[in-house]
Design a protein around this motif. Sequence first.
Motif, mmCIF file in Angstrom:
data_model
loop_
_atom_site.group_PDB
_atom_site.id
_atom_site.type_symbol
_atom_site.label_atom_id
_atom_site.label_comp_id
_atom_site.label_asym_id
_atom_site.label_seq_id
_atom_site.Cartn_x
_atom_site.Cartn_y
_atom_site.Cartn_z
ATOM 1 N N LEU A 1 -4.370 -3.547 -6.345
ATOM 2 C CA LEU A 1 -3.657 -4.830 -6.000
ATOM 3 C C LEU A 1 -3.063 -5.349 -7.458
ATOM 4 N N ALA A 2 -3.737 -5.133 -8.554
ATOM 5 C CA ALA A 2 -3.140 -5.464 -9.894
ATOM 6 C C ALA A 2 -2.089 -4.439 -10.099
ATOM 7 N N LEU A 3 -2.119 -3.082 -10.015
ATOM 8 C CA LEU A 3 -0.943 -2.211 -10.092
ATOM 9 C C LEU A 3 0.262 -2.645 -9.449
ATOM 10 N N VAL A 4 0.031 -3.429 -8.321
ATOM 11 C CA VAL A 4 1.224 -3.768 -7.555
ATOM 12 C C VAL A 4 1.726 -5.186 -8.079
ATOM 13 N N LEU B 1 -1.080 3.818 -5.621
ATOM 14 C CA LEU B 1 -1.190 3.179 -4.469
ATOM 15 C C LEU B 1 -1.005 3.957 -3.203
ATOM 16 N N GLY B 2 0.234 4.846 -3.439
ATOM 17 C CA GLY B 2 0.410 5.627 -2.150
ATOM 18 C C GLY B 2 -0.519 6.811 -2.116
ATOM 19 N N ALA B 3 -0.855 7.486 -3.159
ATOM 20 C CA ALA B 3 -1.928 8.475 -2.954
ATOM 21 C C ALA B 3 -3.319 7.614 -2.639
ATOM 22 N N VAL C 1 3.157 11.375 0.360
ATOM 23 C CA VAL C 1 2.983 10.038 0.532
ATOM 24 C C VAL C 1 3.148 9.075 -0.680
ATOM 25 N N ALA C 2 2.477 9.640 -2.016
ATOM 26 C CA ALA C 2 2.749 8.824 -3.238
ATOM 27 C C ALA C 2 4.136 8.602 -3.580
ATOM 28 N N ALA C 3 4.979 10.064 -3.236
ATOM 29 C CA ALA C 3 6.373 9.869 -3.622
ATOM 30 C C ALA C 3 7.039 9.193 -2.676
ATOM 31 N N GLY C 4 6.926 9.159 -1.499
ATOM 32 C CA GLY C 4 7.525 8.485 -0.434
ATOM 33 C C GLY C 4 7.285 6.834 -0.830
ATOM 34 N N ALA C 5 5.996 6.451 -1.082
ATOM 35 C CA ALA C 5 5.686 5.084 -1.365
ATOM 36 C C ALA C 5 6.492 4.416 -2.399
#
Length: 535
Positions: free
Chosen positions: A163-166, A276-278, A262-266
């Motif tokens: 959450l903090a990374l977001v 977060l995506g990963a 998914v990580a790149a798409g996120a």
Amino acid sequence: MPHDTPLITTIVAALVLAYVFGAIANRLKMPPIVGYLIAGVLVGPHSPGFVADQTLASQLAEIGVILLMFGVGLNFSLRDLMSVRAVAVPGALIRLAAATAMGWGLGVLLGWPMLGGIVFGLAVGVSSTVVTLKALQDRHLVDSDRGHMAMGWLIVEDLAMVLALVLIPAVAGAMGAGPAGGEAHGAGAGQNDALVALAEQLLHRPLDLWMVLGLTVVKLAAFVGFMVVVGRRIIPFILHATAHTGSRELFRLAVLAVALGVAAGAAYFFGVSLALGAFFAGMILSESELSHRAAQETLPLRDAFGVLFFVSVGMLFDPSIVLVNPLAVFATLGIVLFGKSIIGFVLLLLFRRPPAAALQVSAALAQVGEFSFILAALGVGLGVLPEQGQGLILFAAIVSIILNPLAFWLAERLRPRLESRPLRHAEPDLSLGPVVPDSVDQVPAVEGHEEEAFEEAVQPTRLSNHVVLIGYGRVGSVVAAELSEEGVPFLVIEDAEGRVNAARAAGAEVIVGNAATHDVLMLANVMGARSVVIA
């Protein structure tokens, strides 16, 4: 090696030195991570000799972060978290908040911006999942009650860090923070100006801040909704279809494609972090029956890029910080080793956990690790955390990881005394009948009865020629059912309260305690038993 191949040079130097110093660390009974960090220091710009390409190292480290977070998601267990939620959720959040407050206070004393102090506090407040899990595995405590408590705390902390990374980039963007390397990192007036700017932002332009935060939450919600609705169907379908081809190579490639894709798409479509995506990709995959195979197949590559991540982190460390600002260095180390540990120990006692378990869990969490490095790099990149703060975090990480086995060793030395404390006034004599101790440890009730507490009356068994069953988990309960059906007298030794109550509900006699201690074995009359079954 030719000078026009910086990528190959960087990878070779990083992996070779990481292996050498990782092996030395392992030989000295320390986590190999220590060796990886030291290897990074040696190829970094602050050490003489060969200097690796920092730009390439940081890009390789980004892949390492993606795969590390994917691994965290794969190992995420909502069931384990729910089993200790009454302790893990409030305990982890209170401990993290207290450690963050201490880190923020140190940042204020050093003249850092407010958001920089918060990032620093979060970085020193979170513990390393890798180091803790390794320590628990080495001591066979992962499946114990205290192991579940430690891992539950780590899961809650990891979710808070996700959450903090977001939120941190959103808040930094609303504040107008610039990239690292500007005057915002200077001391004195520049830092005071940043603090004044934040105050004005909050007082006079709160709408802008809340709009940015609101947009971030909407993007996050959209990504989570997409993963829940679409990802939970597509990801397992892709892996199942690939598994049916019978090709291990294709399956391994499919898992990596899912993690990185998914990580790149996120990041590209929803504006959330790669990490977060990963994490969500791993968490979705953890629900599949192929999750264990996926974890096993991708482990070598995750380990390799994880090593490059730790080496790149070590490259950022400037050893001269110990001489330039020793008070800040040791204050940071004090927060990590003593501040967090004392808070965790007191919290577990307040949650009425046995002192021995509280001591071991506190020792296991007395370090910082992966998320600390990610937060530090994020803070410096956004221009909210001075490079000095990153140096303090790196120093605390290296030293705390080195000292963590010592902290665990001290906890192990004290544990038998704490566990046998109720019995120290009277050695149990199996011929004299029940012995009730002067005092007993209090532990909370099982799920659904959190407000109740029970007090164990430690009594020796009257059984002889019986079976001593150590552990009442998935296997132990099956063994107990077979023994009961065959009419074989037996008793159970167990220290996890949920399993204790389950065994008693099944009609089994239970000795509550650690089977590795002399007094518990005496209470179980192990000398008069026909056999011992360790489940």
